[in-house]
Design an enzyme around this catalytic site. Structure first.
Site, PDB file in Angstrom:
ATOM      1  N   ARG A  33       0.865  -1.200   0.000  1.00 24.59           N
ATOM      2  CA  ARG A  33       0.000   0.000   0.000  1.00 24.59           C
ATOM      3  C   ARG A  33       0.892   1.238   0.000  1.00 24.59           C
ATOM      4  O   ARG A  33       1.533   1.531  -0.980  1.00 24.59           O
ATOM      5  CB  ARG A  33      -0.917  -0.030   1.211  1.00 24.59           C
ATOM      6  CG  ARG A  33      -2.006  -1.066   1.092  1.00 24.59           C
ATOM      7  CD  ARG A  33      -3.182  -0.738   1.997  1.00 24.59           C
ATOM      8  NE  ARG A  33      -4.180  -1.766   1.921  1.00 24.59           N
ATOM      9  CZ  ARG A  33      -4.285  -2.763   2.777  1.00 24.59           C
ATOM     10  NH1 ARG A  33      -3.471  -2.858   3.805  1.00 24.59           N
ATOM     11  NH2 ARG A  33      -5.225  -3.689   2.633  1.00 24.59           N
ATOM     12  N   CYS A  39       0.048   2.879  10.877  1.00 26.06           N
ATOM     13  CA  CYS A  39       0.328   3.998  11.774  1.00 26.06           C
ATOM     14  C   CYS A  39       0.197   5.339  11.062  1.00 26.06           C
ATOM     15  O   CYS A  39      -0.552   6.218  11.470  1.00 26.06           O
ATOM     16  CB  CYS A  39       1.732   3.839  12.352  1.00 26.06           C
ATOM     17  SG  CYS A  39       2.408   5.344  13.051  1.00 26.06           S
ATOM     18  N   LYS A  48      -4.593  11.388  15.244  1.00 29.88           N
ATOM     19  CA  LYS A  48      -4.139  12.540  16.038  1.00 29.88           C
ATOM     20  C   LYS A  48      -4.463  13.849  15.329  1.00 29.88           C
ATOM     21  O   LYS A  48      -4.743  14.860  15.976  1.00 29.88           O
ATOM     22  CB  LYS A  48      -2.635  12.460  16.326  1.00 29.88           C
ATOM     23  CG  LYS A  48      -2.285  11.891  17.668  1.00 29.88           C
ATOM     24  CD  LYS A  48      -2.490  10.418  17.870  1.00 29.88           C
ATOM     25  CE  LYS A  48      -3.808   9.879  18.175  1.00 29.88           C
ATOM     26  NZ  LYS A  48      -3.879   8.422  18.163  1.00 29.88           N
ATOM     27  N   HIS A 439      10.137  24.203  35.690  1.00 27.69           N
ATOM     28  CA  HIS A 439       8.978  24.794  36.356  1.00 27.69           C
ATOM     29  C   HIS A 439       8.540  26.037  35.613  1.00 27.69           C
ATOM     30  O   HIS A 439       9.389  26.839  35.230  1.00 27.69           O
ATOM     31  CB  HIS A 439       9.339  25.170  37.799  1.00 27.69           C
ATOM     32  CG  HIS A 439       8.223  25.882  38.495  1.00 27.69           C
ATOM     33  ND1 HIS A 439       7.134  25.208  39.015  1.00 27.69           N
ATOM     34  CD2 HIS A 439       8.010  27.204  38.723  1.00 27.69           C
ATOM     35  CE1 HIS A 439       6.302  26.094  39.559  1.00 27.69           C
ATOM     36  NE2 HIS A 439       6.806  27.305  39.390  1.00 27.69           N
TER      37      HIS A 439
HETATM   38  P1  NAI Z   1      -8.186  -2.985  21.743  1.00 29.35           P
HETATM   39  O1  NAI Z   1      -7.658  -4.335  22.021  1.00 29.35           O
HETATM   40  O2  NAI Z   1      -7.516  -1.781  22.294  1.00 29.35           O
HETATM   41  O3  NAI Z   1      -9.709  -2.895  22.218  1.00 29.35           O
HETATM   42  C1  NAI Z   1     -10.715  -3.767  21.772  1.00 29.35           C
HETATM   43  C2  NAI Z   1     -11.869  -3.732  22.738  1.00 29.35           C
HETATM   44  O4  NAI Z   1     -12.959  -4.431  22.161  1.00 29.35           O
HETATM   45  C3  NAI Z   1     -11.572  -4.412  24.072  1.00 29.35           C
HETATM   46  O5  NAI Z   1     -11.951  -3.549  25.118  1.00 29.35           O
HETATM   47  C4  NAI Z   1     -12.442  -5.670  24.037  1.00 29.35           C
HETATM   48  O6  NAI Z   1     -12.908  -6.050  25.305  1.00 29.35           O
HETATM   49  C5  NAI Z   1     -13.582  -5.235  23.142  1.00 29.35           C
HETATM   50  N1  NAI Z   1     -14.270  -6.321  22.454  1.00 29.35           N
HETATM   51  C6  NAI Z   1     -13.730  -7.433  21.898  1.00 29.35           C
HETATM   52  N2  NAI Z   1     -14.701  -8.163  21.292  1.00 29.35           N
HETATM   53  C7  NAI Z   1     -15.849  -7.476  21.447  1.00 29.35           C
HETATM   54  C8  NAI Z   1     -17.188  -7.694  21.031  1.00 29.35           C
HETATM   55  N3  NAI Z   1     -17.530  -8.765  20.289  1.00 29.35           N
HETATM   56  N4  NAI Z   1     -18.138  -6.801  21.395  1.00 29.35           N
HETATM   57  C9  NAI Z   1     -17.809  -5.705  22.134  1.00 29.35           C
HETATM   58  N5  NAI Z   1     -16.568  -5.440  22.532  1.00 29.35           N
HETATM   59  C10 NAI Z   1     -15.587  -6.322  22.205  1.00 29.35           C
HETATM   60  O7  NAI Z   1      -8.271  -2.918  20.148  1.00 29.35           O
HETATM   61  P2  NAI Z   1      -8.521  -1.699  19.165  1.00 29.35           P
HETATM   62  O8  NAI Z   1      -9.166  -0.566  19.870  1.00 29.35           O
HETATM   63  O9  NAI Z   1      -9.190  -2.295  17.993  1.00 29.35           O
HETATM   64  O10 NAI Z   1      -7.069  -1.239  18.784  1.00 29.35           O
HETATM   65  C11 NAI Z   1      -6.239  -2.092  18.012  1.00 29.35           C
HETATM   66  C12 NAI Z   1      -4.773  -1.893  18.303  1.00 29.35           C
HETATM   67  O11 NAI Z   1      -4.345  -0.636  17.911  1.00 29.35           O
HETATM   68  C13 NAI Z   1      -4.453  -2.055  19.761  1.00 29.35           C
HETATM   69  O12 NAI Z   1      -3.350  -2.893  19.880  1.00 29.35           O
HETATM   70  C14 NAI Z   1      -4.135  -0.676  20.208  1.00 29.35           C
HETATM   71  O13 NAI Z   1      -3.174  -0.674  21.234  1.00 29.35           O
HETATM   72  C15 NAI Z   1      -3.633  -0.017  18.944  1.00 29.35           C
HETATM   73  N6  NAI Z   1      -3.941   1.398  18.991  1.00 29.35           N
HETATM   74  C16 NAI Z   1      -3.177   2.216  19.751  1.00 29.35           C
HETATM   75  C17 NAI Z   1      -3.478   3.547  19.856  1.00 29.35           C
HETATM   76  C18 NAI Z   1      -2.656   4.391  20.752  1.00 29.35           C
HETATM   77  O14 NAI Z   1      -1.610   3.961  21.173  1.00 29.35           O
HETATM   78  N7  NAI Z   1      -3.084   5.600  21.073  1.00 29.35           N
HETATM   79  C19 NAI Z   1      -4.596   4.147  19.127  1.00 29.35           C
HETATM   80  C20 NAI Z   1      -5.365   3.182  18.425  1.00 29.35           C
HETATM   81  C21 NAI Z   1      -5.019   1.869  18.333  1.00 29.35           C
END
Ligand code: NAI
Length: 454
Positions: A33, A39, A48, A439
């Protein structure tokens, strides 16, 4: 024959290519891609860009408290989209320039492993075969799609979207339903709520933000409930279709929620399929490509870094893993440590944490002490903000080293690396107290908390 073939041009792939090129290795990097991967193109960076626009808008809304009289304020989603596209373009161009600077050949094609050749490995891309002495697998991850009736059809029709499309919606949906209250879900709930959408978040667990310190995630939950996000915790989506999402709620009741768009964000899975890993016998676990602390797979000279190993799935982890892989290739001693990797949620207020949470310390039977302070102990925080925030620290009760720091409030994302450095270097409270903090800054919160321990 190249010294290194890199599969994937995301944070793990492009940084490894850059570092290896810098060290004088001949490198070819394959990306089907855009360079920059998830990212840069459909994750960290564009989100962001969106969230900062929401932040500027919210600040403007409350301008009067800061002596700024503002009228007729509006968040124009179309203009926000233009800015997002510009930001992404600029940064992708930056990665391209880095590749040129370090003499990395970039092949914009899907790459597939074609087994061994004399002295190395073969990769096919765009009908051509490339040979390299070493391989780095950095193919990233894709959204998990659970087997919920109607979900596939929803994705096909565009009614259900993932992190990729949600960042580029032409307009803010009237009703946005988010499946998953993790990082993606929360950040997108934050943006679209500010952009005027009615937002509902359906989360399976009884709390949001995954492994975030519970006290902190509860504060975030409270804040976004106040802003009008409808959180359904302990709830399960059981079917989707015809503009409605069927949810079984915590108490067992079934409700049907209307949605103009549905965002699916229930985690990600390593991209290990259909790329020929089996031609080399690379071991794959349920999480992804299995690697040791140096990024080595079970096959000599084949490495893996980034989301594809399924360990941490964060861009900043990927960067460090890439460096460890390149150092290992060069015969330099290096290894990954995962106990001081910061995590950030770029909501308003921001959440940032590193090291053990209280829940994890309890679970692991670690003898710890915990102290916390309101962010209003920081002069700059009070000068610049209305509400409140929290900063908490865990230390090892015997050794008195810092184990974890968790914050909610302005600048948390920019401060947390300092706490990571304390954990990474095993700094004791007494030594950390000798650090001079500028500070007035909100970073002084760390110093304040350090002084609350006896
Ligand atoms: P995530 O693992 O952070 O959250 C997924 C959520 O979905 C969990 O709370 C889980 O309990 C819930 N879940 C799972 N199956 C479900 C269902 N069938 N129904 C309802 N809830 C359910 O995954 P996410 O948000 O998709 O992010 C993906 C990746 O990207 C992660 O590894 C994350 O760390 C990374 N990421 C990091 C960011 C940052 O560092 N600021 C920003 C966005 C993503």
């Amino acid at each position: 024959m190249y010294d290194l073939l890199v599969l994937g041009g995301g944070p793990a792939g492009y940084l490894a290519a850059e570092r290896a090129g810098h060290e004088g290795m001949s490198v070819c990097c394959f990306e089907m891609r855009e360079l920059g991967g998830v990212c840069l193109n459909e994750g960290c960076i564009p989100s962001k860009a969106l969230l900062n626009c929401a932040k500027v808008y919210e600040h403007a809304l409350h301008g009067e408290k800061f002596g700024v009289l503002t009228h007729d304020i509006a968040l124009d989603h179309a203009l926000v989209q233009k800015r997002r596209a510009r930001v992404v373009r600029t940064l992708v161009a930056g990665v391209k320039a880095k590749m040129r600077e370090h003499h990395v050949e970039v092949v914009r094609e899907r790459a597939v492993l074609r087994g061994r050749v004399d002295g190395g490995f073969a990769v096919e891309a765009g009908g051509q075969v490339y040979e390299g002495k070493r391989l780095l697998i950095a193919t990233g991850s894709s959204p998990v799609v659970p087997p919920i009736p109607g979900l596939r059809e929803g994705l096909d029709s565009g009614w259900v979207v993932t992190n990729r499309e949600v960042l580029a919606l032409p307009e803010a949906p009237k009703k946005l339903l988010i499946i998953g209250g993790g990082v993606v879900g929360l950040e997108m709930a934050a943006y679209y709520r500010t952009a005027g959408s009615e937002v509902a978040v359906v989360e399976m667990l009884d709390h949001i933000a995954g492994a975030t310190d519970r006290e902190i995630s509860d504060l975030l939950l409270k804040e976004y409930r106040r802003k009008g996000v409808d959180f359904r915790l302990g709830a399960k989506v059981v079917a989707l279709g015809e503009g409605r999402v069927t949810v079984v709620e915590a108490g067992g009741d079934t409700v049907r929620l209307e949605a103009d768009k549905v965002l699916l964000c229930v985690g990600r899975r390593a991209n290990v399929q259909e790329m020929g890993l089996e031609t080399l016998g690379v071991e794959i676990t349920r999480a992804g490509v299995r690697v040791d602390a140096c990024g080595r797979t079970n096959v000599p000279d084949v490495f893996a870094a980034g989301d594809v190993n399924g360990v941490s799935m964060l861009a900043h982890t990927a960067y460090r893993e890439a460096e460890v892989c390149v150092n290992t290739m060069l015969g330099r001693q290096d290894a990954m440590r995962y106990d001081a990797i910061p995590s950030v949620i770029y909501t308003l207020p921001e959440v940032a944490g590193v090291g053990l949470t209280e829940e994890q310390a309890r679970e692991q039977g670690v003898a710890y002490e915990c102290r916390k302070l309101s962010m209003r102990y920081s002069g700059r925080f009070v000068a610049e903000n209305e509400g409140d925030g929290l900063c908490k620290m865990l230390i090892d009760a015997q050794r008195r080293t810092v184990l974890g720091v968790h914050m909610i409030g302005a600048y948390a994302s920019e401060i947390i690396w300092g706490a990571a450095a304390m954990i990474e270097t095993g700094l004791r409270v007494e030594d950390a107290r000798k650090i001079v903090f500028p500070h007035p800054t909100v970073s002084e919160m760390i110093r304040e908390v350090l002084w609350t321990f006896s």
